[in-house]
Scaffold this motif. Structure first.
Motif, PDB file in Angstrom:
ATOM      1  N   ALA A   1      -1.732   6.359   3.446  1.00  8.80           N
ATOM      2  CA  ALA A   1      -1.224   5.563   4.560  1.00  8.80           C
ATOM      3  C   ALA A   1      -2.023   4.286   4.723  1.00  8.80           C
ATOM      4  N   ALA A   2      -3.339   4.362   4.434  1.00 13.09           N
ATOM      5  CA  ALA A   2      -4.178   3.172   4.589  1.00 13.09           C
ATOM      6  C   ALA A   2      -3.747   2.090   3.603  1.00 13.09           C
ATOM      7  N   PHE A   3      -3.366   2.499   2.411  1.00 19.89           N
ATOM      8  CA  PHE A   3      -2.876   1.519   1.434  1.00 19.89           C
ATOM      9  C   PHE A   3      -1.632   0.828   1.968  1.00 19.89           C
ATOM     10  N   ALA A   4      -0.733   1.634   2.571  1.00 18.92           N
ATOM     11  CA  ALA A   4       0.489   1.047   3.107  1.00 18.92           C
ATOM     12  C   ALA A   4       0.181   0.171   4.315  1.00 18.92           C
ATOM     13  N   GLU A   5      -0.738   0.615   5.168  1.00 15.85           N
ATOM     14  CA  GLU A   5      -1.053  -0.125   6.388  1.00 15.85           C
ATOM     15  C   GLU A   5      -1.698  -1.471   6.079  1.00 15.85           C
ATOM     16  N   THR A   6      -2.502  -1.523   5.040  1.00 11.16           N
ATOM     17  CA  THR A   6      -3.175  -2.780   4.728  1.00 11.16           C
ATOM     18  C   THR A   6      -2.352  -3.642   3.783  1.00 11.16           C
ATOM     19  N   ASN A   7      -1.124  -3.208   3.492  1.00  6.35           N
ATOM     20  CA  ASN A   7      -0.249  -3.968   2.597  1.00  6.35           C
ATOM     21  C   ASN A   7      -0.842  -4.148   1.215  1.00  6.35           C
ATOM     22  N   ARG A   8      -1.519  -3.100   0.738  1.00  6.22           N
ATOM     23  CA  ARG A   8      -2.130  -3.222  -0.582  1.00  6.22           C
ATOM     24  C   ARG A   8      -1.270  -2.506  -1.609  1.00  6.22           C
ATOM     25  N   HIS A   9      -1.459  -2.868  -2.867  1.00  6.45           N
ATOM     26  CA  HIS A   9      -0.823  -2.137  -3.955  1.00  6.45           C
ATOM     27  C   HIS A   9      -1.129  -0.665  -3.807  1.00  6.45           C
ATOM     28  N   PRO A  10      -0.236   0.257  -4.175  1.00  4.91           N
ATOM     29  CA  PRO A  10       1.113  -0.006  -4.699  1.00  4.91           C
ATOM     30  C   PRO A  10       2.163  -0.192  -3.620  1.00  4.91           C
TER      31      PRO A  10
ATOM     32  N   THR B   1      -4.386  -0.809 -11.168  1.00 10.13           N
ATOM     33  CA  THR B   1      -3.962   0.283 -12.036  1.00 10.13           C
ATOM     34  C   THR B   1      -2.482   0.580 -11.868  1.00 10.13           C
ATOM     35  N   LEU B   2      -2.032   0.699 -10.610  1.00 11.30           N
ATOM     36  CA  LEU B   2      -0.682   1.194 -10.375  1.00 11.30           C
ATOM     37  C   LEU B   2       0.326   0.063 -10.269  1.00 11.30           C
ATOM     38  N   PRO B   3       1.548   0.307 -10.784  1.00 12.39           N
ATOM     39  CA  PRO B   3       2.627  -0.645 -10.531  1.00 12.39           C
ATOM     40  C   PRO B   3       3.152  -0.454  -9.119  1.00 12.39           C
ATOM     41  N   ARG B   4       3.903  -1.423  -8.634  1.00  7.86           N
ATOM     42  CA  ARG B   4       4.447  -1.350  -7.285  1.00  7.86           C
ATOM     43  C   ARG B   4       5.549  -0.294  -7.214  1.00  7.86           C
ATOM     44  N   PHE B   5       5.652   0.383  -6.085  1.00  4.15           N
ATOM     45  CA  PHE B   5       6.755   1.326  -5.876  1.00  4.15           C
ATOM     46  C   PHE B   5       8.063   0.559  -5.731  1.00  4.15           C
ATOM     47  N   ARG B   6       9.168   1.343  -5.665  1.00  2.00           N
ATOM     48  CA  ARG B   6      10.427   0.724  -5.283  1.00  2.00           C
ATOM     49  C   ARG B   6      10.554   0.940  -3.784  1.00  2.00           C
TER      50      ARG B   6
END
Lengths: 352, 173
Positions: free
Chosen positions: A210-219, A302-307
């Motif tokens: 969730a922190a990755f999503a909250e900070t607008n970071r990849h992926p 490392t990771l590509p972006r989700f859809r």
């Protein structure tokens, strides 16, 4: 000096040290991002400014200040100018309650090393941190560009879906420590065996995602998806306004890392040294946060972006049910089988 | 018609996390490998005698250039980059260039001048960098074109080797 005046002076010094330190770390993280990405791709990264390119953030800052700050013709001028502050402000405000170190004694004055010790610190972070998405939405809306608008909309949808799982994950930790005060939560994790990661690993995983999503970071950086949205909400921004968005993002990363460290990894407690000096405590906190910041960069390269539909699926159909069930189980264990915790505690400490 | 069926993902793959860990381990290992980027101005490109750089005039061991201003290179030059103005000299060869200019902005580094020269006076050096603040500065005169023979020796030997092979193969056919 009267005690009141002394308190004010100490407070002002703390605000400056912590705030400037924060902005400095954010600037260094931009350099680290470029360096780490370069090393992962067999490149050198910035090497020209200063020894090994170490002064690059300074050069970037000077450049940002001297560039022209464009406002597009069709844009809503005042909203457009206001949005970067709205994005960076909340991220910087949340720094206030993070306990960077234990009680500091300097020049005969003892004070806890955080700007304020709110007893609802976690609630404050979630409430203020949630505001930062308004900067993105307003920026996207005011730009009068289809890319920016889509970026802003995506950001809002993403924030709403992941904030829930994040709060539920944090609630699990709050449930076992019984406090919303970050310093209090840290104080309960003095030794390695007491770190919450050993009791709440699933909550940590949920929080991390969730922190990755909250900070607008990849992926999950859909708000600024380059291939489809041409940098999304900040397509139309330039110069220092653009830099403020970036600063907000990196500050948010530091805050998220600090929260993760404080909640799951014992905050400023030093492993194997429960009675360590306060300098060691601050160093331990910084080291742990650095590891997390590196993890943020590492994942990005490392990771590509989700859809986007995958992102929504993951948020609502996977993370939220798991977080709810997890909170339910945590609550049930605390209410009906509190001896389980001491049993697990014995197991963990016996093993370590 | 080809029907491509998507591979069914295993449970391990659908869980994401093990695969993400695998990806992270790969990038972490790459972190410590040596960069392959060449830091260009500090680490120059590898050059050898086959490289056709900018043409230069050979200064012989006695301090004079071999050019007799015959104008063969001027005619051979497809880009009209060379301008020669000949004149007399007291040396036994009787003629030498009073003016020898190559417009480096026109030169296409084809090497025809080197092939055309009957006196082994002009050779392609390994110098490739070309930058200045005005067009006039990039029209090289005699002084800028002169290079000691030792600096061009490798290229000279290479051209001789090449010519010998060419002669041999043409005589047998």
């Amino acid at each position: 000096m009267s005690p009141e005046l002394l308190e004010i002076v100490v407070w002002i010094v703390k605000v400056h040290v912590i705030f400037l330190g924060m902005v400095g770390v954010a600037a260094i993280t931009t350099l680290a991002e470029r360096k780490v990405s370069a090393w992962m791709q067999y490149r050198h990264g910035p090497t020209r400014v200063g020894p090994q390119g170490l002064l690059q953030p300074l050069a970037d800052g000077v450049k940002f200040i001297f560039k022209e700050s464009l406002v597009p013709d069709g844009a809503n001028k005042w909203m457009f100018r206001f949005a970067p502050a709205l994005a960076a402000g909340p991220a910087m405000l949340t720094v206030a309650v993070i306990p960077f170190g234990p009680d500091v004694t300097l020049f005969g004055v003892t004070t806890p090393f955080s700007i304020v010790d709110l007893d609802i610190g976690l609630m404050y972070i979630l409430a203020i941190g949630g505001l930062s998405v308004y900067g993105v939405i307003v920026g996207g809306w005011a730009s009068n560009s289809k890319y920016s608008l889509l970026g802003g909309l995506r950001a809002s949808a993403q924030m709403v879906s992941y904030e829930l799982s994040m709060i539920l994950a944090i609630l699990s930790v709050v449930a076992i420590s019984g406090s919303l005060d970050l310093r209090e939560v840290v104080m309960q994790q003095k030794t390695l065996g007491e770190w919450n990661i050993l009791y709440q690993p699933v909550a940590f995983l949920l929080f991390l995602i969730a922190a990755f999503a909250e900070t607008n970071r990849h992926p999950f950086d859909f708000a600024e998806c380059e291939p489809e949205l041409v940098s999304g909400f900040h397509t139309e921004y330039s110069a220092m306004r653009f830099a403020l968005f970036a600063l907000g993002e990196y500050c948010a990363m530091v805050v998220m890392s600090s929260v993760a460290v404080a909640l799951w990894f014992g905050g400023f407690s030093v492993p194997f040294m429960p009675e360590a000096h306060w300098t060691l405590g601050i160093l331990a906190f910084c080291a742990k946060v650095t590891c997390f910041l590196f993890f943020f960069l590492w994942v990005r390269w490392t990771l590509p972006r989700f859809r986007f539909d995958q992102l929504m699926n993951l948020g609502w159909k996977v993370m939220l049910p798991i977080a709810l069930v997890h909170l339910f189980i945590t609550g049930a264990v605390i209410s009906f089988a509190p001896q389980l915790k001491s049993l697990w505690n014995g197991l963990v400490n016996g093993a370590s | 018609m080809v029907i491509v069926r998507r591979k069914e993902l295993s449970l391990r793959e659908r869980l994401y996390l093990p695969e993400i860990a695998r990806g992270l381990s790969i990038t972490f290992r790459k972190l410590f490998e040596k960069p392959i980027t060449r830091q260009y101005p500090e680490e120059p490109l590898p050059k050898n005698e086959v490289t056709r750089g900018q043409p230069r005039l050979v200064v012989k061991d006695d301090g004079n250039i071999a050019c007799v201003s015959c104008g063969m290179c001027e005619i051979a030059c497809p880009a009209y980059a060379i301008t020669i103005d000949g004149g007399e000299t007291d040396r036994p060869i009787e003629r030498e260039p009073k003016k020898f200019e190559i417009d480096m902005l026109r030169c296409i580094l084809c090497g025809f001048c080197e092939e055309a020269c009957p006196k082994d006076a002009i050779f392609m050096s390994d110098e490739l960098e070309l930058a200045d603040y005005s067009r006039a500065a990039l029209i090289y005169d005699l002084e800028k074109l002169k290079r000691p023979k030792s600096a061009l020796q490798k290229r000279i030997d290479y051209v001789y080797r090449l010519n010998n092979r060419w002669r041999k193969s043409s005589s047998t056919s």
